[in-house]
Enzyme design. Structure first.
Site, PDB file in Angstrom:
ATOM      1  N   HIS A  96     -17.432 -31.993  32.010  1.00 45.13           N
ATOM      2  CA  HIS A  96     -16.754 -32.418  30.981  1.00 45.13           C
ATOM      3  C   HIS A  96     -17.513 -31.835  29.675  1.00 45.13           C
ATOM      4  O   HIS A  96     -18.442 -31.136  29.866  1.00 45.13           O
ATOM      5  CB  HIS A  96     -17.118 -34.038  30.703  1.00 45.13           C
ATOM      6  CG  HIS A  96     -18.448 -34.829  30.722  1.00 45.13           C
ATOM      7  ND1 HIS A  96     -19.098 -34.426  29.514  1.00 45.13           N
ATOM      8  CD2 HIS A  96     -19.517 -34.953  31.626  1.00 45.13           C
ATOM      9  CE1 HIS A  96     -20.384 -35.079  29.727  1.00 45.13           C
ATOM     10  NE2 HIS A  96     -20.586 -35.232  31.061  1.00 45.13           N
ATOM     11  N   ASP A 134     -17.278 -32.978  26.595  1.00 42.09           N
ATOM     12  CA  ASP A 134     -17.854 -33.712  25.338  1.00 42.09           C
ATOM     13  C   ASP A 134     -19.291 -33.879  25.390  1.00 42.09           C
ATOM     14  O   ASP A 134     -19.671 -34.052  26.830  1.00 42.09           O
ATOM     15  CB  ASP A 134     -17.072 -34.964  25.182  1.00 42.09           C
ATOM     16  CG  ASP A 134     -17.114 -35.954  26.344  1.00 42.09           C
ATOM     17  OD1 ASP A 134     -16.949 -35.426  27.341  1.00 42.09           O
ATOM     18  OD2 ASP A 134     -17.089 -37.290  26.289  1.00 42.09           O
ATOM     19  N   ASP A 171     -26.038 -31.765  30.157  1.00 44.42           N
ATOM     20  CA  ASP A 171     -25.053 -32.746  30.382  1.00 44.42           C
ATOM     21  C   ASP A 171     -23.834 -32.536  29.396  1.00 44.42           C
ATOM     22  O   ASP A 171     -23.776 -33.072  28.150  1.00 44.42           O
ATOM     23  CB  ASP A 171     -25.611 -34.145  30.174  1.00 44.42           C
ATOM     24  CG  ASP A 171     -24.640 -35.374  30.209  1.00 44.42           C
ATOM     25  OD1 ASP A 171     -23.460 -34.988  30.751  1.00 44.42           O
ATOM     26  OD2 ASP A 171     -24.924 -36.213  29.846  1.00 44.42           O
ATOM     27  N   GLU A 213     -15.449 -38.121  28.465  1.00 46.25           N
ATOM     28  CA  GLU A 213     -16.238 -38.687  29.656  1.00 46.25           C
ATOM     29  C   GLU A 213     -17.256 -39.653  29.125  1.00 46.25           C
ATOM     30  O   GLU A 213     -17.402 -40.762  29.586  1.00 46.25           O
ATOM     31  CB  GLU A 213     -17.050 -37.789  30.246  1.00 46.25           C
ATOM     32  CG  GLU A 213     -17.359 -37.976  31.812  1.00 46.25           C
ATOM     33  CD  GLU A 213     -18.949 -38.479  31.665  1.00 46.25           C
ATOM     34  OE1 GLU A 213     -19.385 -39.387  32.555  1.00 46.25           O
ATOM     35  OE2 GLU A 213     -19.458 -38.535  30.743  1.00 46.25           O
ATOM     36  N   GLU A 214     -17.909 -39.053  27.964  1.00 42.08           N
ATOM     37  CA  GLU A 214     -19.060 -39.860  27.570  1.00 42.08           C
ATOM     38  C   GLU A 214     -18.715 -41.290  26.686  1.00 42.08           C
ATOM     39  O   GLU A 214     -19.350 -41.859  26.684  1.00 42.08           O
ATOM     40  CB  GLU A 214     -19.820 -39.059  26.415  1.00 42.08           C
ATOM     41  CG  GLU A 214     -20.460 -37.874  27.108  1.00 42.08           C
ATOM     42  CD  GLU A 214     -21.469 -38.099  27.822  1.00 42.08           C
ATOM     43  OE1 GLU A 214     -21.651 -39.449  28.253  1.00 42.08           O
ATOM     44  OE2 GLU A 214     -22.253 -37.199  28.555  1.00 42.08           O
ATOM     45  N   ASP A 244     -18.489 -33.846  41.282  1.00 43.18           N
ATOM     46  CA  ASP A 244     -18.553 -33.960  39.607  1.00 43.18           C
ATOM     47  C   ASP A 244     -20.098 -33.758  39.290  1.00 43.18           C
ATOM     48  O   ASP A 244     -20.790 -33.760  40.408  1.00 43.18           O
ATOM     49  CB  ASP A 244     -18.079 -35.106  39.314  1.00 43.18           C
ATOM     50  CG  ASP A 244     -17.982 -35.551  37.702  1.00 43.18           C
ATOM     51  OD1 ASP A 244     -18.146 -34.365  36.921  1.00 43.18           O
ATOM     52  OD2 ASP A 244     -17.627 -36.460  37.120  1.00 43.18           O
ATOM     53  N   HIS A 280     -28.832 -37.303  27.077  1.00 48.06           N
ATOM     54  CA  HIS A 280     -28.676 -38.499  26.204  1.00 48.06           C
ATOM     55  C   HIS A 280     -29.898 -38.746  25.189  1.00 48.06           C
ATOM     56  O   HIS A 280     -29.937 -40.073  24.569  1.00 48.06           O
ATOM     57  CB  HIS A 280     -28.320 -39.901  27.089  1.00 48.06           C
ATOM     58  CG  HIS A 280     -26.781 -39.681  27.484  1.00 48.06           C
ATOM     59  ND1 HIS A 280     -25.885 -40.908  27.729  1.00 48.06           N
ATOM     60  CD2 HIS A 280     -26.203 -38.668  28.143  1.00 48.06           C
ATOM     61  CE1 HIS A 280     -25.010 -40.264  28.474  1.00 48.06           C
ATOM     62  NE2 HIS A 280     -25.150 -38.811  28.635  1.00 48.06           N
TER      63      HIS A 280
HETATM   64 ZN   LIG Z   1     -22.334 -36.223  31.908  1.00 43.04          ZN
END
Ligand SMILES: [Zn+2]
Length: 439
Positions: free
Chosen positions: A76, A78, A109, A143-144, A169, A413
């Protein structure tokens, strides 16, 4: 600096922060990102069919020598927002290089994976390579925020009659310091994800002035429900992939634990008991968890609430369902005056097979590129876009081919996210090896 690393740095600098509120998404930024991606990977964009999904997600089709049972590689583009008060050592969208690593939001990520896939494909295209079967790339832009793009990509594939052999993934990693007392890194491949579900408990009553309270008002009943939930955790159990993980790490575990780990499948009660005692993280491996996250009562300190609520966030382990978990909560609360409604409902994803050629291909590719690592399945705690692909494919695996320390895994994150330059290049090599090794 390596030209491919410069591509990663350029793309990390573009702050593709997604938002659950579509109106708050800066579409310009995503457009800029997609234009930069096309510039950096000209062969990939010229030779693969590029399909735009919704506003900013991409599906790319790379025809192989045979079109049956294609493979889907996902990533992803984003990222989650940056907390301005977090103590980043280096600017989160600076993509600066320090201590042999690229620092910034998205390096792990998940732009690290996205750009590594693109570099691997671009290199193979330049060398005239044609994969043995069709390859699809699915790059999500929401995705997030659990946005609708992944489901739309699945619909697009379904409409074209694509039924993948396997889907790969982000997810697990080459995880160093993954397990206390186990020295080698673990190449953990997610074969299932816990489901995320939020229930709202609501108690209602008369309310009124706080000078004349009555017993059993909404706040008291909600408080009692919360305490009852605390006293009634879900029954622990060892899902098959977790038992397999213990079996695989047994030879590397401290000597006294080896027999227990090796027989984890049969000694599941002992193992689950040990994990429950080992702290909240190990405990989350072996049961559905619930956390009361939000509470509300009266809006003023001298007014009795006429309505009190509690949000219960559940992470549902494979084997339980939204319905069975909701029933557990209802019984634990044991109060018919409290209504329970699902604010969102996500089932755990089905378990992808481990005793299977697709899993073996991934495990062999891990062993070849990371010879010190122990490849193993596991159940992921977090949710990824890949859960939508279980609708069209029984083999959905989640693995990010980068070495990550415990600190790096915790930076996702959070702050100080960074990927080692050598580790990232090894990840590129891993994707290339996987594509070359497709049967
Ligand atoms: Zn991710």
């Amino acid at each position: 600096m390596d030209a491919d690393v410069e591509k990663l740095r350029r793309l990390v600098r573009i702050p593709t922060v997604s938002s659950p509120v579509e109106a708050e998404v800066d579409g310009e930024v995503f457009t800029t990102f997609l234009a930069a991606l096309a510039e950096e990977f000209p062969l990939l964009h010229a030779r693969l069919e590029v399909i735009r999904v919704r506003d900013h997600s991409l599906l790319l089709h790379w025809p192989g020598r045979g079109s049956d049972d294609p493979v889907v590689l996902m990533a992803h583009l984003d990222v989650v927002p940056v907390d301005p008060t977090a103590p980043w050592q280096h600017p989160p969208f600076g993509a600066e290089v320090h201590d042999g690593a690229v620092w910034g939001r998205g390096t792990l990520d998940d732009k690290g994976s996205l750009v590594a896939i693109c570099v691997a494909v671009e290199r193979l295209l330049a060398a005239g390579f044609v994969p043995a079967r069709d390859v699809w790339l699915s790059f999500g832009a929401r995705e997030e925020v659990s946005g609708p793009d992944a489901a739309a990509a699945v619909e697009e594939l379904r409409g074209r009659g694509v039924s993948p052999w396997f889907v790969l993934d982000e997810g697990g990693a080459v995880a160093h310091q993954a397990f206390p007392g186990v020295e080698p890194p673990l190449g953990v491949v997610g074969v299932s994800e816990k489901g995320t579900t939020t229930l709202e408990l609501v108690a209602e009553g008369r309310g009124g002035h706080s000078s004349t309270p009555a017993r059993g008002g909404p706040t008291a009943r909600i408080a009692r429900a919360v305490v009852r939930l605390e006293h009634r955790p879900f029954r622990p159990r060892l899902p098959a992939p977790t038992a397999e993980l213990f079996r695989r790490i047994a030879p590397h575990a401290p000597l006294p634990l080896r027999p227990l780990f090796a027989a984890a499948g049969r000694l599941d009660r002992l193992v689950t008991r040990a994990l429950l005692a080992a702290g909240p993280e190990p405990a989350a491996l072996v049961r559905t968890t619930m956390a009361v996250t939000q509470l509300s009562g009266s809006p003023a300190h001298n007014v009795i609430a006429s309505r009190a609520t509690a949000a219960v966030n559940l992470r549902i382990l494979v084997g339980d369902t939204v319905a069975s978990a909701t029933e557990h909560v209802r019984r634990a609360v044991a109060d018919d005056s409290i209504t329970i409604t699902a604010l969102d409902a996500g089932e755990p994803s089905p378990v992808s097979p481990v005793d299977d050629p697709a899993f073996e291909l991934l495990a062999a590719t891990i062993a070849a590129e990371f010879p010190d690592a122990v490849p193993t399945p596991y159940v992921m705690m977090a949710a990824t876009d890949s859960r939508f692909f279980t609708a069209i494919c029984p083999r959905v695996y989640r693995f990010t081919p980068f070495r990550m320390t415990k600190a790096q895994r915790e930076s996702i994150h959070s702050y100080d996210e960074h990927v080692g330059v050598a580790d990232w290049l090894a990840g590129v090599a891993w994707y290339a090896r996987l594509l070359e090794g497709l049967p």
